[in-house]
Design a protein around this motif. Structure first.
Motif, short mmCIF file in Angstrom:
data_model
loop_
_atom_site.label_atom_id
_atom_site.label_comp_id
_atom_site.label_asym_id
_atom_site.label_seq_id
_atom_site.Cartn_x
_atom_site.Cartn_y
_atom_site.Cartn_z
N ASN A 1 -15.33 -36.48 68.24
CA ASN A 1 -14.46 -36.56 67.06
C ASN A 1 -13.40 -35.46 67.03
OD1 ASN A 1 -15.88 -38.79 66.11
ND2 ASN A 1 -17.36 -37.51 64.98
N ARG A 2 -13.59 -34.42 67.80
CA ARG A 2 -12.60 -33.34 67.81
C ARG A 2 -11.36 -33.72 68.59
NH1 ARG A 2 -13.86 -28.82 70.41
NH2 ARG A 2 -15.10 -30.03 71.90
N ILE A 3 -11.45 -34.73 69.47
CA ILE A 3 -10.34 -35.12 70.35
C ILE A 3 -9.63 -36.32 69.76
CG2 ILE A 3 -9.70 -35.80 72.68
CD1 ILE A 3 -12.25 -34.45 73.66
N GLU A 4 -8.31 -36.20 69.57
CA GLU A 4 -7.53 -37.26 68.97
C GLU A 4 -6.27 -37.53 69.78
OE1 GLU A 4 -6.67 -36.05 65.02
OE2 GLU A 4 -8.75 -36.18 64.32
N LEU A 5 -5.77 -38.75 69.63
CA LEU A 5 -4.53 -39.15 70.30
C LEU A 5 -3.35 -38.74 69.42
CD1 LEU A 5 -3.07 -40.66 72.61
CD2 LEU A 5 -3.24 -42.73 71.18
N ILE B 1 -2.61 -35.43 73.68
CA ILE B 1 -3.85 -35.47 72.92
C ILE B 1 -4.06 -34.09 72.28
CG2 ILE B 1 -4.88 -37.22 74.42
CD1 ILE B 1 -6.54 -34.96 75.70
N SER B 2 -4.92 -34.00 71.29
CA SER B 2 -5.24 -32.74 70.62
C SER B 2 -6.74 -32.54 70.58
CB SER B 2 -4.67 -32.72 69.19
OG SER B 2 -5.31 -33.69 68.39
N ILE B 3 -7.13 -31.26 70.68
CA ILE B 3 -8.54 -30.87 70.56
C ILE B 3 -8.64 -29.91 69.39
CG2 ILE B 3 -10.53 -29.85 71.72
CD1 ILE B 3 -9.19 -30.48 74.39
N ASN B 4 -9.36 -30.32 68.35
CA ASN B 4 -9.52 -29.50 67.16
C ASN B 4 -10.77 -28.63 67.25
OD1 ASN B 4 -7.24 -30.67 65.69
ND2 ASN B 4 -8.50 -32.52 65.55
N LEU C 1 -2.52 -30.99 74.40
CA LEU C 1 -2.31 -31.18 75.82
C LEU C 1 -1.31 -32.32 76.00
CD1 LEU C 1 -6.00 -30.92 77.08
CD2 LEU C 1 -4.26 -29.15 77.11
N THR C 2 -0.17 -32.04 76.67
CA THR C 2 0.90 -33.03 76.84
C THR C 2 1.16 -33.25 78.32
OG1 THR C 2 1.95 -32.36 74.77
CG2 THR C 2 3.30 -33.57 76.35
N CYS C 3 1.26 -34.54 78.68
CA CYS C 3 1.58 -34.92 80.05
C CYS C 3 2.78 -35.87 80.00
CB CYS C 3 0.38 -35.62 80.70
SG CYS C 3 0.69 -36.14 82.41
#
Length: 438
Positions: free
Chosen positions: A84-88, A98-101, A51-53
């Protein structure tokens, strides 16, 4: 959410309220044209979503990502939600990514990017999660199936989102089935049925159910079942030569097709056992004559059976005389010699392609030519005889006239020609005398 996360969330909330209050007093002013830019994202279940803003111009105002439940995920480079699935991925004054694995179907929804100007500006991006359909299963197949049975094959796949499409293939050719779709929470269960009237042509045929789905663009899921069909045998006799002649080798092969395989086959002659001769050899499905002669003439029958039925075929053998060798000719024949007629065949098998038939006593096609030539010769002879008769009668008539005139003038004539002239003259004088006396 633990105590630390609650505290951070509370502080961010208070900070937002303070910004709004300061904006209302004119102490913080937003820059015209500062709007966050986002894009919708589609990801397959189990994959990773980014997700990019972004903002074109920023005066160091913070960016924030929130999930569909309005929980703050990241405020600038500070992580607010313990997951833990969400990272910068990247955090600058003009971008927050951010990313969601290991994405699940529960992660689907509307995510919000906020730019804390006065007033706060927001943009929303929808995260679509595709449900991957499970490998299909085929039910309803009975092994073995019997010829004439009616069976229904059913293909089932679960977990697709959106609903998957099921397609049937008979070997490599697509066939149409009846599809049914049922919702199961956020995913769908799809069924497709295929009605079959089984015959022997379905034995060994592969029926495949294939799942088409946007989440399987590169590797579609499929399941395959191979039909086994039992059916009664069908028999035909295949011969090695068309015109059997004395002294030749002849092989008859009994070709039988059935499931289970109808082994062995049985050979008979004229309704009884085969003669016990060294020239006749039976080996499996083959009946061989090492050297044909007239005593081999007769009807040969091949019979095969399994637990579903019995089938047979017949072959009528007629042995022709061996061809005689003619001395070489110095001139080519006027007409080509027609080939000898072939053996008369017949079959009682269910397959009509077993053997052909021709009359072994046929005279051939050249009989008609001989009759035509004989008729023409007869007409020519008759016309010649008629001409001879007419010419003879004509010659006889002239010869009589010559002899009669010669006799009339023979008394006073020194030769035959003078006699004829005298006869004509006497005739003239007679006419004169006759006229005179009148």
């Amino acid at each position: 959410m633990n105590l630390k996360s609650n505290l951070i969330f509370t502080l961010y909330t208070i900070y937002g309220i303070l910004l709004k209050v300061m904006a209302s007093k004119g102490k913080v002013r937003g820059i015209s044209g500062q709007y966050p830019l986002v894009q919708n994202v589609t990801v397959t279940e189990g994959g990773m979503a980014n997700l990019t803003c972004r903002v074109e111009y920023n005066d160091n105002t913070s960016l924030q990502w929130s999930n569909p439940a309005q929980q703050t995920l990241f405020f600038g480079d500070k992580k607010a939600l313990r997951d833990n699935r969400i990272e910068l991925v990247r955090a600058t004054s003009s971008e927050l990514t951010i990313s969601i694995n290991d994405v699940t179907l529960g992660d689907e929804g509307l995510y919000t990017c906020s730019l804390f100007t006065m007033p706060v500006r927001t943009a929303k991006a929808y995260l679509t999660v595709l449900g991957v359909p499970e490998k299909p299963e085929i039910n309803g197949l009975t092994k073995p199936a019997m010829e004439g049975d009616h069976i229904t094959l059913t293909c089932i796949t679960q977990g697709s989102k959106p609903a998957a499409d099921l397609r049937w293939f008979r070997n490599e050719k697509e066939v149409k089935g009846a599809k049914e779709v049922n919702a199961s929470g956020k995913t769908f269960t799809v069924r497709s049925s295929l009605q079959l009237h089984v015959d022997r042509n379905d034995d060994g045929v592969a029926y495949t159910c294939r799942v088409d789905h946007v989440a399987l663009a590169q590797a579609p899921q499929q399941a395959t079942e191979v039909l086994e069909v039992h059916y009664a045998p069908r028999v035909e006799i295949i011969k090695s030569t068309t015109v059997p002649q004395e002294g030749q080798y002849l092989k008859l092969e009994c070709f039988s097709r059935g499931n289970p395989s109808p082994d062995p086959v049985m050979w008979t002659k004229d309704g009884g056992d085969l003669p016990d001769l060294d020239r006749i050899i039976v080996q499996g499905r083959e009946l061989a004559f090492t050297s044909l002669n007239k005593t081999d003439n007769g009807t040969y029958r091949c019979e095969a059976s399994n637990h579903l039925g019995t089938s047979s075929a017949e072959y009528v053998l007629y042995v022709y005389d061996a061809p005689t060798t003619l001395p070489p000719s110095t001139t080519p024949p006027l007409h080509p010699i027609p080939p000898d007629p072939t053996v008369q065949l017949s079959t009682h098998a269910s397959d009509p392609t077993v053997t052909g038939s021709r009359d072994p006593n046929a005279l051939g096609q050249h009989g008609t030519d001989h009759a035509l030539i004989g008729g023409v010769v007869a007409v020519v002879v008759f016309v010649t005889l008629c001409l001879i008769i007419v010419l003879g009668r004509y010659l006889a008539r002239h010869k009589g006239t010559y002899l009669t005139n010669e006799a009339k003038g023979a008394d006073d004539a020194p030769d035959a020609d003078t006699a004829i002239i005298n006869a004509e003259g006497n005739h003239a004088h007679a006419e004169e005398k006759k006229e005179y006396f009148i």
